[in-house]
Design an enzyme around this catalytic site. Structure first.
Site, PDB file in Angstrom:
ATOM      1  N   ASP A 124       0.848  -1.178   0.000  1.00  0.00           N
ATOM      2  CA  ASP A 124       0.000   0.000   0.000  1.00  0.00           C
ATOM      3  C   ASP A 124       0.896   1.244   0.000  1.00  0.00           C
ATOM      4  O   ASP A 124       1.876   1.303   0.759  1.00  0.00           O
ATOM      5  CB  ASP A 124      -0.862  -0.043   1.269  1.00  0.00           C
ATOM      6  CG  ASP A 124      -1.897   1.060   1.291  1.00  0.00           C
ATOM      7  OD1 ASP A 124      -2.774   1.056   0.420  1.00  0.00           O
ATOM      8  OD2 ASP A 124      -1.818   1.927   2.187  1.00  0.00           O
TER       9      ASP A 124
ATOM     10  N   GLU B  61       1.552   0.458  -4.970  1.00  0.00           N
ATOM     11  CA  GLU B  61       1.060   1.745  -5.450  1.00  0.00           C
ATOM     12  C   GLU B  61       2.198   2.761  -5.402  1.00  0.00           C
ATOM     13  O   GLU B  61       2.520   3.269  -4.332  1.00  0.00           O
ATOM     14  CB  GLU B  61      -0.055   2.261  -4.529  1.00  0.00           C
ATOM     15  CG  GLU B  61      -1.312   1.432  -4.501  1.00  0.00           C
ATOM     16  CD  GLU B  61      -2.324   2.020  -3.530  1.00  0.00           C
ATOM     17  OE1 GLU B  61      -3.453   2.314  -3.948  1.00  0.00           O
ATOM     18  OE2 GLU B  61      -1.980   2.203  -2.346  1.00  0.00           O
TER      19      GLU B  61
END
Ligand code: CA
Length: 647
Positions: free
Chosen positions: A333, A362
Site C-alpha cells: 500500500d 502503489e
C-alpha cells in the site's frame, strides 16, 4: 537534525540480530526488545490476552545487552502465556505490546508466547508454492477482501466460517441453483495468485464485538506480524488466528492458488499508541520540522522507513510472512512513501531464498518528510527497484476514464489510440518493462468497473455496458504486463446499499455493499461475462507472446497500427521470436467504435493464409470460434477480435 540519525546514535544503537521478540523453547523463552532510550525494561506475564484483566502472573527485569537491546530468559514452557513490555523512561512507565509479537490476544494489546509448530495444519511441512516457476508476467492477480468472499448467504459457506479465514478451506460450495462458489469457483478461473486485503492485525474492527455488524478494509495496522483476529473463529486465544490463517494458505495452495498479502508498512493505525513508538518515542514515524507527524499517507502518519531499525523491522516482517505462513507475494500500500533502499533490501533478501515471490504496489508520488537524498519507491523511480512492479494508473484511466465521471476508451472517449498502443506494449513513460507493470481497470478503491460504466454511460443498455466491460477486460488481460482483477469484476460486481445507491468508497460500508453476490452467477449474462474472463485468461496462458518480460522483447515482437478512429490493430510475432510459442503469429484488434469495422489483414502486414478466431465480442478462450480464409475480417462494434495463425 533527526536525533535518531546522528552518527553516534547509529553507531551505538543499530542492532542486526534476528532474535528480537519472544523466542520460545520447551525449556525457556527469551524476551528481547530494542529500547535504546529506556532506563528500565521489564516483561510482564499474564494469564489472558485481554488487556485490562487483572491476571498478571509475574514480571521480570530485562538486562541491557548493547546496541539498545535488552533481554531476559524465563525458565519453563511459556507457550500460551501473554506478555507486554514495561518501559521506564524519565521516571515514567509505559506498557506496550511487542512490535515483534507473533500473535496476540483480543484486539492485539497483549502478545502471546507461541510454539509455532503447534499451529501447523496437517501436511504444513510439505506445503509449497504451487507455481514456483512463474515469472511476474506469467502471473494473474485477483484482489479480494476476506469477508467479501463468504458473507453472502448464496455462497453456501458453512455459517461459522462466513467472513473467516476458514471460508477458504471449503470445497464443493454452490449457490441454490448450483453455480460453483468460493474456492471451487476460484480454482477454475485461471488466476495464479489470490491477493487478499490486509490479513495482519488491524485496529478498525473491534474483535470483542464480533456479534455486531462491522466491516473495514483494514488499512490501519496495529500488529504487523500477527493475523487479524476478526478473521479467526476465536480472537481471544492467540494460537487460533495463526492456525486458521495457515489452514487458509494451505487450502489455497492445495488448489493451485498462490497467496498475496496486502501490506501497509507506510503508516500505522495510530502513531501515538503504536507499540514501536511507545517503546522508542516517535522512532517509527516521520516528523515534520514543526514536530507534527508527516502525513503524506493522509492517514495521520508516515513510516520512517529510512531509519535503520524501521527498515530492518519491515524486512524482518516480510521475510517472516514468507517463511512462517508461506506467503507468495506482497502488495505494498502507498509504497511511494517507503524508500528505495528498503524496498530493494526486501526484494533481495526474500528472493535470495524464495525467488518465486512477487512484489508490487502503489507507486504514487506523495508529499512526505524525508531527509534529502532519500529516493522513494514511486513509479517514477521504477528503474531503481527492478524487482518491484507498480500499478499502472495509465491503463486504468485509459480504459474506463479517470475519477470524476470522464469516459475511457471502451466507453466512448475518442483520440485514445496512442495511449492504447503504449499500454498494450507496457511502454509507459515511467517504466518500459512489462515485468514491472501491473495492468488493471478496477480495484477495491473507487467504483467497481460496472458501476463506473453505468454511471458514466447512464443511457447505455445492459448489452452495451457488457460489451464495454468485455472490451476493457480484453485490453488489459492481453496487454504486456501483469494482469490484476478486482474480485467480482468478472461478474459485473456492483456496490449498492439497501437504498440502491452506488457506493464509491466502501472501506467501512456494510457487508451488504461489499459482499460478492454469488447468486448473480445463476443469471446468464453474469455467467457469460465470467466465462469470457476465464477464456481471456486461458488464452493468455497459452500464448507466451502475451507474457514477455523485457521491454525490448515486447517492442521487437509487436507492431501497432491505427486502423481508424477508435480501432487499433496489433500484430504479434509467433514461434520464431518467442521461445515456446505455439502460434505463427497473432492479430489483436480492439474496436471501441460503435460501428462494425471491416479490416483487410494484408494491409497491415499480416501474412495471408488461414487465421483462426479465438476471441470476439461474444466469446473468448482456447477453442476455435471461426476460421478466416479471406483477407478481410469484421470487428464487431465495441469488441475485441483476436486471430491466430497456426501451422
Ligand atoms: Ca485487529
Amino acid at each position: 537534525m533527526d536525533s535518531y540519525m546522528t552518527e553516534e546514535f547509529l553507531r551505538e544503537y543499530t542492532y542486526t540480530g534476528t532474535d528480537l521478540g519472544a523466542v520460545w523453547s520447551k525449556e525457556s523463552t527469551t524476551f528481547r526488545v530494542w529500547a535504546p532510550m529506556a532506563q528500565r525494561t521489564e516483561v510482564a506475564l499474564y494469564k489472558s490476552g485481554t488487556a485490562g484483566t487483572d491476571d498478571r502472573i509475574k514480571k521480570y527485569a530485562l538486562k541491557k545487552e548493547g546496541q539498545g537491546v535488552w533481554s531476559v530468559t524465563v525458565e519453563g514452557d511459556l507457550h500460551g502465556i501473554y506478555y507486554t513490555y514495561l518501559i521506564t523512561r524519565n521516571g515514567a512507565e509505559t506498557e506496550a505490546c511487542d512490535p515483534y509479537a507473533k500473535t496476540t490476544g483480543v484486539n492485539g494489546r497483549r502478545a502471546m508466547v507461541i510454539d509455532l509448530e503447534r499451529t501447523n495444519p496437517a501436511g504444513w511441512k510439505e506445503d509449497r508454492c504451487p507455481h514456483p516457476e512463474l515469472r511476474y508476467t506469467d502471473m494473474v492477480l485477483y484482489e479480494l477482501h476476506v469477508r467479501d468472499f463468504s458473507m453472502d448467504e448464496s455462497a453456501g459457506i458453512t455459517p461459522a466460517y462466513r467472513g473467516k479465514f476458514l471460508a477458504f478451506t471449503e470445497r464443493g460450495t454452490r449457490t441454490a441453483k448450483g453455480a460453483a462458489t468460493g474456492l471451487d469457483y476460484l480454482r477454475t478461473l485461471g488466476i495464479t495468485h489470490l491477493h487478499l486485503l490486509p490479513l495482519y492485525d488491524y485496529g478498525s474492527v473491534d474483535e470483542a464485538r464480533l456479534n455486531e455488524p462491522q466491516f473495514n478494509w483494514g488499512y490501519d495496522p496495529v500488529n504487523y506480524n500477527v493475523p487479524e483476529g476478526s478473521y479467526a473463529t476465536d480472537p481471544y486465544h492467540g494460537e487460533v488466528r495463526v492456525r486458521e490463517m495457515k489452514q487458509m494458505v494451505k487450502a489455497l495452495h492445495d488448489n493451485g492458488i498462490n497467496v498475496v498479502m496486502d501490506v501497509v508498512y507506510n503508516h500505522v493505525y495510530d502513531a501515538e499508541s503504536f507499540c514501536f513508538n511507545r517503546i522508542v518515542p516517535g522512532y517509527f514515524s516521520r516528523m515534520n520540522a514543526d514536530g507534527s507527524y508527516s502525513n503524506g499517507s493522509y492517514c495521520g502518519n508516515d513510516t520512517a522507513s529510512e531509519r535503520p531499525m524501521v527498515r530492518k523491522y519491515i524486512v524482518d516482517s516480510v521475510l517472516y510472512w514468507v517463511k512462517e505462513y508461506h506467503i507468495d507475494g506482497f502488495r505494498f500500500d502507498l509504497v511511494g512513501l517507503l524508500d528505495v533502499e528498503t524496498i530493494n533490501k526486501i526484494t533481495e533478501t526474500v528472493h535470495a531464498k524464495y525467488p518465486h515471490v512477487i512484489f508490487y504496489g502503489e507507486g504514487w508520488s506523495m508529499n512526505t518528510s524525508v531527509p534529502e537524498g532519500v529516493a522513494l519507491a514511486t513509479q517514477r523511480n521504477a528503474e531503481k527497484t527492478p524487482a518491484f512492479a507498480y500499478f499502472s494508473d495509465n491503463i486504468r484511466d485509459l480504459l474506463a476514464g479517470r475519477n470524476g465521471g470522464s469516459l475511457g476508451f471502451v466507453s466512448g472517449q475518442s483520440g485514445c489510440e496512442e495511449e492504447v498502443r503504449a499500454c498494450f506494449l507496457a511502454q509507459e513513460d515511467w517504466c518500459p518493462k512489462p515485468s514491472q507493470t501491473v495492468n488493471y481497470v478496477s480495484c477495491h478503491d473507487n467504483y467497481t468497473l460496472f458501476d463506473k460504466l453505468r454511471l458514466t454511460r447512464p443511457h447505455a443498455s445492459m448489452e452495451e455496458l457488457v460489451r464495454m466491460n468485455k472490451l476493457a477486460a480484453a485490453v488489459y488481460i492481453l496487454a504486456q504486463g501483469i494482469p490484476f482483477l478486482h474480485a467480482g469484476e468478472e461478474f459485473l460486481r456492483m456496490k449498492e446499499n439497501e437504498a440502491g445507491e452506488i457506493i464509491e468508497n466502501s472501506y467501512n460500508a456494510s457487508d451488504y455493499v461489499n459482499r460478492l453476490r454469488w447468486s448473480d452467477l445463476e443469471k446468464q449474462v453474469y455467467a457469460e461475462v465470467s466465462a469470457y474472463y476465464r477464456g481471456l485468461l486461458a488464452f493468455r496462458k497459452k500464448h507466451a507472446v502475451l507474457r514477455m518480460a523485457a521491454a525490448d522483447e515486447a517492442a521487437a515482437n509487436i507492431r501497432y497500427h491505427k486502423v481508424s478512429d477508435g480501432v487499433v490493430l496489433f500484430e504479434l510475432a509467433g514461434r520464431d521470436c518467442v521461445k515456446g510459442e505455439v502460434s505463427d503469429g497473432m492479430v489483436v484488434i480492439f474496436n471501441a467504435s460503435t460501428a462494425a469495422k471491416k479490416i483487410g489483414l494484408c494491409e497491415y502486414g499480416a501474412s495471408e493464409g488461414q487465421w483462426k478466431v479465438y476471441i470476439n465480442g461474444r466469446y473468448a478462450g482456447t477453442e476455435v470460434l471461426d476460421i478466416v480464409t479471406k483477407d478481410t475480417v469484421t470487428a464487431e462494434p465495441v469488441s475485441a477480435l483476436v486471430l491466430v495463425r497456426e501451422r
